[in-house]
Design a protein around this motif. Structure first.
Motif, mmCIF file in Angstrom:
data_model
loop_
_atom_site.group_PDB
_atom_site.id
_atom_site.type_symbol
_atom_site.label_atom_id
_atom_site.label_comp_id
_atom_site.label_asym_id
_atom_site.label_seq_id
_atom_site.Cartn_x
_atom_site.Cartn_y
_atom_site.Cartn_z
ATOM 1 N N ASN A 165 31.330 47.362 36.904
ATOM 2 C CA ASN A 165 30.417 46.342 37.412
ATOM 3 C C ASN A 165 30.861 44.925 37.077
ATOM 4 O O ASN A 165 30.069 44.012 37.110
ATOM 5 N N SER A 166 32.152 44.720 36.713
ATOM 6 C CA SER A 166 32.618 43.369 36.370
ATOM 7 C C SER A 166 34.106 43.248 36.656
ATOM 8 O O SER A 166 34.841 44.251 36.709
ATOM 9 N N VAL A 167 34.540 41.977 36.835
ATOM 10 C CA VAL A 167 35.958 41.650 37.016
ATOM 11 C C VAL A 167 36.252 40.440 36.150
ATOM 12 O O VAL A 167 35.485 39.467 36.139
ATOM 13 N N THR A 168 37.349 40.501 35.397
ATOM 14 C CA THR A 168 37.767 39.385 34.541
ATOM 15 C C THR A 168 39.013 38.748 35.132
ATOM 16 O O THR A 168 39.985 39.466 35.449
ATOM 17 N N ILE A 169 38.968 37.410 35.283
ATOM 18 C CA ILE A 169 40.114 36.664 35.828
ATOM 19 C C ILE A 169 40.494 35.564 34.857
ATOM 20 O O ILE A 169 39.715 35.191 33.974
ATOM 21 N N ALA A 170 41.710 35.019 35.023
ATOM 22 C CA ALA A 170 42.207 33.889 34.232
ATOM 23 C C ALA A 170 42.905 32.928 35.177
ATOM 24 O O ALA A 170 43.322 33.300 36.287
ATOM 25 N N LYS A 196 29.173 45.627 42.160
ATOM 26 C CA LYS A 196 28.908 46.979 42.590
ATOM 27 C C LYS A 196 30.034 47.910 42.170
ATOM 28 O O LYS A 196 31.177 47.475 41.967
ATOM 29 N N LEU A 197 29.710 49.194 42.121
ATOM 30 C CA LEU A 197 30.654 50.216 41.708
ATOM 31 C C LEU A 197 31.679 50.460 42.811
ATOM 32 O O LEU A 197 31.349 50.596 43.982
ATOM 33 N N GLY A 198 32.991 50.453 42.421
ATOM 34 C CA GLY A 198 34.067 50.805 43.355
ATOM 35 C C GLY A 198 34.123 49.913 44.576
ATOM 36 O O GLY A 198 34.332 50.393 45.683
ATOM 37 N N THR A 199 33.970 48.609 44.420
ATOM 38 C CA THR A 199 33.924 47.668 45.543
ATOM 39 C C THR A 199 35.017 46.621 45.383
ATOM 40 O O THR A 199 35.281 46.142 44.260
ATOM 41 N N ALA A 204 40.133 41.855 43.878
ATOM 42 C CA ALA A 204 40.072 42.845 42.793
ATOM 43 C C ALA A 204 39.007 43.869 43.122
ATOM 44 O O ALA A 204 38.021 43.571 43.810
ATOM 45 N N LYS A 205 39.195 45.080 42.630
ATOM 46 C CA LYS A 205 38.261 46.171 42.883
ATOM 47 C C LYS A 205 37.660 46.631 41.562
ATOM 48 O O LYS A 205 38.373 46.829 40.574
ATOM 49 N N THR A 206 36.342 46.825 41.584
ATOM 50 C CA THR A 206 35.678 47.378 40.398
ATOM 51 C C THR A 206 35.981 48.862 40.284
ATOM 52 O O THR A 206 36.357 49.510 41.265
ATOM 53 N N SER A 207 35.769 49.387 39.093
ATOM 54 C CA SER A 207 36.044 50.800 38.851
ATOM 55 C C SER A 207 35.052 51.672 39.611
ATOM 56 O O SER A 207 33.890 51.299 39.786
#
Length: 1352
Positions: free
Chosen positions: A951-956, A1000-1003, A1027-1030
């Motif tokens: 439910n999350s994505v980390t970027i830099a 969302k899950l898997g999105t 990026a895609k969530t797990s």
């Protein structure tokens, strides 16, 4: 003022000028300082707090107080006088003096002084403080409070002196008589005396002239004292008592001349009336005091004397005496002399009672005292003897009364033997008589004595109790027997039976009884010499003591010594043995010596050559009388002299000690004498420890080392010396110390591609292998590019193929296991030309006009870098006022450099391009930086993916130019394919890594960001990322909401499934009700034939359903009879008494019954079914449940051999056991089936095919199989799988069928709950995992088998 007079010449002007002049004058010129409230004289009680007022108006001078002229100072807290303090506000002119805990020293004159100032004179005001002290409680001299003043009635004058001490002022004393004031002034004399310290004593004397009369009562006199410091008066009171003599005593209870019988109780009462105090009343008997216990009350004293009259009270004078403190010329007494009648207590006959025939015997009879005298009468042979008056005489008794004597003389003949003579004494007044009697006998001697039961050959043992008996027969009187040991008489116990006399003597035998002669003598008055017999004793006795002597007395190691053991006398002679450490050792026999009483002394010697181990060794000597098996022991502890000896097991040869530590080592020696002196030598020289080695000390063999140093290491010799000699011990002191780094090569400058060498040398003790190591943090190629070599505390680090990235610090660590590890840094500097960081964020700088612009230039290089700033082609002078530079503090050996150009007071022309030039010995580099006004920031760049969860994505990202102002970032994201974006501002402002949550899950998500500051926003970076969530959520977070975004099931499908399910449920209910009604109807009509046949078909074993091979013809020819009865049809068999409150799944459990109905037709009677208790107890595991489809097998096989019995598995509190061996017959041939229904034998050969499920055979169950543990788990919640329910089969005759094994089936083996319809074929599936008990061929008779199911 002159100017004012010229301007204002008229009167109003003059008035105004005077007013202005007044305003210009100082205030203190207009009004003088004066007292508003003056201090006044005051009285205060000691210990209280008081305030002396002082208030001043218009105060300008300083104010202070004085004490008897002594100035207390201007400080309001009055230092040095903590009880004094000025109160109020100084600005308000308040200067009151508060005195706490007033003391007598405060009794003085106080003065409030206001000093001069601004032309104002001083002012003063005085007041006297009087301190009042409460007087002490008054005291009447010689009479404490509440005491009595006793005055004889003859005294005419009494003086009472009352003193009240230490009062200020002196106390006023008042006298009271019975609480009434005494007003007669002539009787009171008062004076005051100084008590010192400003206190006074008040003294008052009261003169009293007492007047006596008998009925007067006590008088109370009170002295009261009071002064101004007391709120209530203090007082003391005494009681005046007038003393006078008592009246004469009077006796009641006896009249003069009255006679009293002895033994009666007499009560004499003595009363004395009057007297103050009351009289003491005392009883005397013949002038001897006998009772002092009198009582007083009602103006009289009474003493009652009650006693039992005795003969001694005859003629006794009882006197009562009364007296008190008042002297009397003669005692006040009253007395009586008693007359007591008493009979004699006894009469006694004296005289010779034995005599020879023809002799004359005189008997005398004497009475005890009697009043009146007793009359004596003699009787013999039943008649009273007539005696002359001269034979009786009466004498007074010293104890009172009279004694009567009477004598009678008798001539003895042979006929006078054993004649009884009695004497009778009678008190004629009292009628009491006492009697005594004697028997006169004729004398003749006894027979000689004998000692039976003794032989001279028998031996006794010393210490035993020896009983000897002597008997003599005949004689008149009977014989007197006496025992003697030699000539010494012995006490004996004499017994007489008629003329037989026996004397027993008991002797505890002693050694001196050996050979002793014991004799018995018999005699009476008729013998001239005693008759005698004797025996001689033989006594065995052990030695009482044994004694060891040693020679020489001071033995030494290696010197021969003798131990001599001598026993005391023994009969027979003792045998001596030596004992050491519990073992017997042999000595040399020294012979035997005869002693008195027939005993022998035994001697034995032991010769040894002692060693130091014999010191304090115990040698024992044992002397044993072997006949008696008794021993005595002695022991001696050897005192062997020897020089000191070190115990190498305790005293170490090497002392390991860490530097700076302290240690105590035990070098105590074994020596005798124990006075040992210790010395320490080094290099053969005896050391004086206090001077040469103060850290070392030796005390009683304990070597103490305090805070040892490295230099203390070495070889030492420890010398121990006593009077017998000295011993040396070599010891080594090994001082261990932690590692220290003595040298390290740093820094090392090298070119790229070269090899660098580092050396690190450590000092330590010990130096274990690899005690010096090299490390470097965050340096990945350390293992591949370096090499370490270690030897004797020296470690060399080699770094190969140097690159600029190798620049940094290597850590040398030295550690030898002692203390803490030590580290030193060795710096490697790889030389390379400067490289400037030309990132976007450093290519621009911004500043507003008038502010200071800052241009940052960052570079790396080695050796040191020098920065030069240029604008165009002109080098900027950073030393002037316009420009300056700031450099980041440089860490030692760092290759990172920062330099900031400061442009002060920025103007328009300062904007433009500046060049930063970095130079060192290896080369140079330059970079252009633009200075401009502040603006919105540039977009961030280099956006990159870091991590993703469900439910999350980390970027830099990397910051762009901030426009000269603080910037903030904003992230924009959306699911791929969606239209709208979601925006979120990054907090805090300075971070460059951010996690977007709530996804969302898997999105797939598209993400980018921009930067903004106070002047605006940048563009979004067009190079965003996707990026895609797990697709997998953590178990604890998986909810229905996680799948909300997935495709939903169409509503029409859900409705169809629900409708079909409801229809099937209704159909099942209808069928069940139909079958139940049909069965009940058959039962009511008594139709048993169909029931019987169907039961056999359903449950009865047949050949094709048994576990036997079948031929294909049998399979094909199988027929099925129409049968529409289901398992639920048997639910009516449940006993109606079963507790219907059981509503859980256990109620629906079907089990096979425990009874065998094969011998009769089946009748569906309710009473044939087993009953269940109300405690939910279920049949044992031997009963197979038909609906436990989710149960696992309760059996665990010992191995994979299916022909062996299984072991029951315990779960919870219940154990499900299989059928007991011996009750269920086992088949020795098992049918194995494949999934196709082919049946195999144990060898793997095909033996047939089975298309239907096997029928269930009968069980042989225990009688108590229905009484099982109530803890059995419910079937619906259990993991055990029961065997399938029985189904219909062919109606052919029953075969010899083995029972179904008592096991459960896995879910794969379970058929539908109900059997297939009649005529259908069911493929039978094998169970390769079955590990239950081996089925055996049933021994039950062929024929119909009725096995009923029961619905629970």
């Amino acid at each position: 003022m002159k100017c004012c007079a010229e301007v204002w010449r008229a009167l109003p002007g003059t008035i105004l000028c005077a007013f202005l002049f007044t305003l210009l004058l100082p205030a203190n010129v207009l009004t003088a300082q004066e007292f508003r409230i003056r201090p006044t004289n005051k009285s205060v009680i000691l210990g209280q707090t008081t305030i002396l007022p002082c208030e001043v108006d218009n105060v300008v001078g300083k104010v202070q107080w004085t004490l008897n002229g002594f100035a207390l100072g201007f400080n309001r807290d009055i230092p040095g006088y903590r009880r004094y303090k000025m109160l109020g506000e100084e600005s308000a002119g308040e200067f009151g003096l508060m005195i706490s805990d007033v003391r007598l020293t405060d009794d003085a004159e106080f003065q409030c002084q206001v000093g001069p100032a601004d032309g104002q004179p001083p002012i003063l005001a005085s007041a006297y403080l009087t301190v009042q002290v409460p007087c002490e409680a008054p005291q009447i001299q010689r009479y404490p409070n509440g005491s009595e003043v006793q005055v004889p009635h003859t005294q005419s004058l009494v003086l009472l002196t009352c003193v009240a001490k230490n009062g200020r002022p002196a106390a006023t004393i008042t006298w009271l008589k019975d609480n009434e004031p005494i007003t007669k002034s002539g009787d009171i004399n008062t004076k005051v005396e100084s008590a010192g310290n400003k206190k006074e004593n008040a003294i008052s004397v009261l003169t009293i002239r007492p007047e006596f009369h008998p009925d007067m009562s006590d008088i109370y006199y009170t002295c009261q004292a009071k002064n101004d410091a007391l709120a209530e008066p203090l007082s003391t009171t005494v009681k005046m008592v007038i003393q006078y003599p008592p009246g004469p005593p009077e006796i009641s209870g006896y009249t003069n001349g009255q006679a009293i019988r002895a033994g009666d109780t007499l009560k004499l009462v003595c009363v004395s009336k009057g007297g103050n105090p009351l009289a003491q009343v005392i009883w005397f008997k013949n002038d001897q005091e006998v009772d002092f216990s009198y009582t007083g009350g009602n103006n009289k004293a009474v003493n009652e004397l009650a006693f039992t009259v005795q003969a001694t009270d005859n003629d006794a004078v009882y006197k009562c005496e009364a007296s008190n403190v008042i002297p009397s010329p003669r005692p006040l007494t009253a007395s009586y002399k008693l007359i007591v009648h008493f009979a004699p207590t006894k009469v006694e006959i004296s005289g010779q009672k034995l005599a020879k025939a023809g002799e004359e015997v005189t008997l005398s009879c004497v009475t005890t005292n009697s009043n009146p005298a007793a009359v004596v009468t003699w009787f013999a042979k039943g008649k009273q003897l007539q005696l002359p008056k001269s034979a009786t005489r009466v004498e007074p008794s010293p104890d009172g009364g009279y004694i009567t004597h009477s004598d009678v003389t008798v001539q003895l003949t042979d006929q006078e033997n054993n004649v009884i003579y009695s004497c009778q004494a009678t008190n004629s007044v009292l009628g009491l008589t006492v009697t005594d009697a004697v028997t006169l006998s004729v004398l003749y001697p006894p027979n000689p004595p004998i000692i039976p039961d003794y032989t001279s050959a028998s031996a006794a043992i010393a210490g035993e109790l020896k009983r000897m008996s002597c008997t003599s027969v005949g004689g008149n009187p009977p014989a007197t027997l006496k025992w003697f040991k030699g000539d010494t008489p012995l006490d004996s116990e004499v017994k007489k039976v008629g003329t037989i006399v026996t004397a027993d003597v008991a002797v505890v035998l002693k050694p001196d009884d050996n050979g002793a002669v014991y004799k018995c003598q018999a005699s009476n008055e008729a013998t001239t010499e005693p008759l005698e017999t004797s025996i001689t004793l033989k006594v065995y006795y052990p030695p009482e003591t044994v004694n060891i002597t040693a020679a020489p007395s001071d033995p030494r190691v290696g010197q021969k010594m003798n131990l001599t053991c001598v026993s005391s006398p023994s009969n027979p002679a003792a045998v001596i043995t030596w004992i050491k450490d519990g073992y017997q050792i042999d000595g040399n026999d020294g012979g035997q010596t005869d002693t008195k009483w027939g005993g022998k002394i035994t001697t034995n010697r032991l010769e040894i050559v002692p060693t130091s181990d014999d010191h304090e060794q115990v040698y024992g000597c044992r002397a044993t009388n072997q006949v008696l098996d008794q021993s005595v022991n002695d022991a001696v502890t050897l005192d062997i002299l020897f020089k000191p000896e070190f115990d190498m097991e305790v005293s170490p040869a090497i002392i390991l000690i860490v530097e700076g530590e302290s240690k105590v080592v035990n070098y105590t020696v074994k020596a005798n004498p124990t006075e040992v002196t210790y010395y320490l030598q080094r290099d053969g020289i005896r050391l004086s420890l206090e001077d040469d080695l103060p850290r070392f000390s030796i005390n009683a063999g304990l070597l103490s080392i305090e805070e040892v140093e490295k230099g203390d290491s070495g070889l030492y010799t420890l010398e121990a010396e006593n009077a017998e000699g000295s011993t040396l011990l070599n010891i080594t002191v090994d001082v261990q110390f932690p590692a220290t780094i003595s040298s390290i090569s740093t820094p090392v400058f090298k070119q790229e591609g070269e090899v660098a060498f580092f050396e690190c040398v450590a000092e330590a003790n010990p130096l274990p292998p690899d005690s010096v190591t090299w490390t470097r943090e965050n340096y990945e190629p350390f293992a591949s590019k370096t090499k370490q070599e270690y030897k004797n505390g020296r470690s060399v680090l080699t770094v190969y193929d140097l690159e600029r990235t190798d620049t940094g610090a290597f850590t040398c660590t030295a550690f030898n296991g002692i203390g803490e590890s030590v580290t030193e840094l060795a710096h490697l500097i790889v030389k390379f030309s400067p490289v400037i960081d030309k990132s976007r964020e450093y290519g621009k700088s911004a500043s507003d006009k008038g502010a200071t612009g800052r241009l940052l230039c960052k570079a790396q290089g080695a050796p040191n870098i020098t920065f030069t700033w240029m604008k165009g082609e002109e080098v900027i002078n950073t030393a002037g006022p316009k420009y300056g530079v700031e450099s980041k503090p440089q860490e030692m050996y760092s290759i990172d450099y920062e330099n900031v150009l400061l442009v002060n007071d920025v103007v328009k022309k300062d904007y433009g391009t500046y060049t930063c030039k970095a130079t060192n010995d290896e080369g140079e580099d330059s970079f252009d930086i633009i200075l401009d006004g502040t603006s919105k920031p540039d977009p961030p760049y280099n956006i990159r993916f870091v991590n993703a969860t469900h439910n999350s994505v980390t970027i830099a990202w990397t910051r762009g130019f901030d426009g000269g102002l603080p910037q903030t970032f904003r992230v924009r994201y959306k699911p791929t394919g969606d239209e709208g974006y979601t925006y979120v501002d990054v907090k805090p402002n300075n971070i460059t890594v951010y996690t977007v949550t709530g996804l969302k899950l898997g999105t797939h998500y598209e993400l980018t960001l921009l930067a903004f500051n106070d002047l605006g926003e940048s563009e979004y970076n067009i190079d965003g990322i996707v990026a895609k969530t797990s697709s997998v959520a953590p178990p604890e977070e998986t909810t229905t909401s996680s799948f909300s975004g997935q495709d939903e099931v169409p509503l029409i499908i859900i409705l169809v499934v629900c409708i079909v399910g409801v229809f099937l449920l209704a159909l099942n209910v209808a069928l069940i009700l139909y079958f139940i009604r049909r069965r009940r109807k058959r039962l009511e009509n008594g139709s048993d034939s169909t029931s019987q046949t169907n039961t056999i078909e359903l449950y009865g074993p047949s050949k094709e359903t048994a576990l036997y091979p079948m031929s294909p013809s049998e399979v094909d020819s199988r027929s099925y009879t129409s049968y529409d009865k289901t398992i639920d049809d048997f639910s009516d068999d449940l006993n109606k008494s079963y507790d219907c409150s059981l509503q859980d799944d256990d109620v629906k459990r079907v089990f096979l019954p425990p009874h065998d109905y094969s011998g009769r037709p089946y009748t569906p009677s309710r009473h044939d079914s087993p009953r269940l208790s109300h405690q939910r107890k279920y049949p044992s595991s031997q009963t197979t449940y038909l609906d436990d489809s989710d149960r696992k097998s309760p059996w665990r096989s010992e191995d994979r051999n299916t022909y062996r019995s299984a072991t029951p598995v315990r779960k919870g509190n219940s154990t499900f056991d299989g059928p007991p061996r011996g009750e269920i017959p086992y088949n020795d041939q098992i049918r194995h089936k494949s999934r196709s229904g082919i049946v195999y034998d144990p060898a793997g050969n095909v033996i047939g095919r089975e298309d239907t499920r096997p029928k269930v055979g009968p069980w042989v169950l225990n009688a108590n199989s229905l009484n099982v543990d109530a803890d059995r788990p419910a079937s619906r919640n259990s993991s055990k799988n029961p065997p399938p329910p029985p189904i219909r089969s062919s109606s052919r005759g029953a075969a010899d069928i083995p029972p179904v094994p008592a096991r459960n089936y896995s879910p794969q083996e379970m058929p539908p709950r109900y059997g297939p319809p009649p005529g259908s074929l069911v493929n039978s599936m094998s169970n390769p995992t079955y590990e239950g008990p081996n089925p055996q061929r049933s021994t039950s008779p062929r024929g119909k088998v009725d096995v009923r199911g029961h619905l629970v």
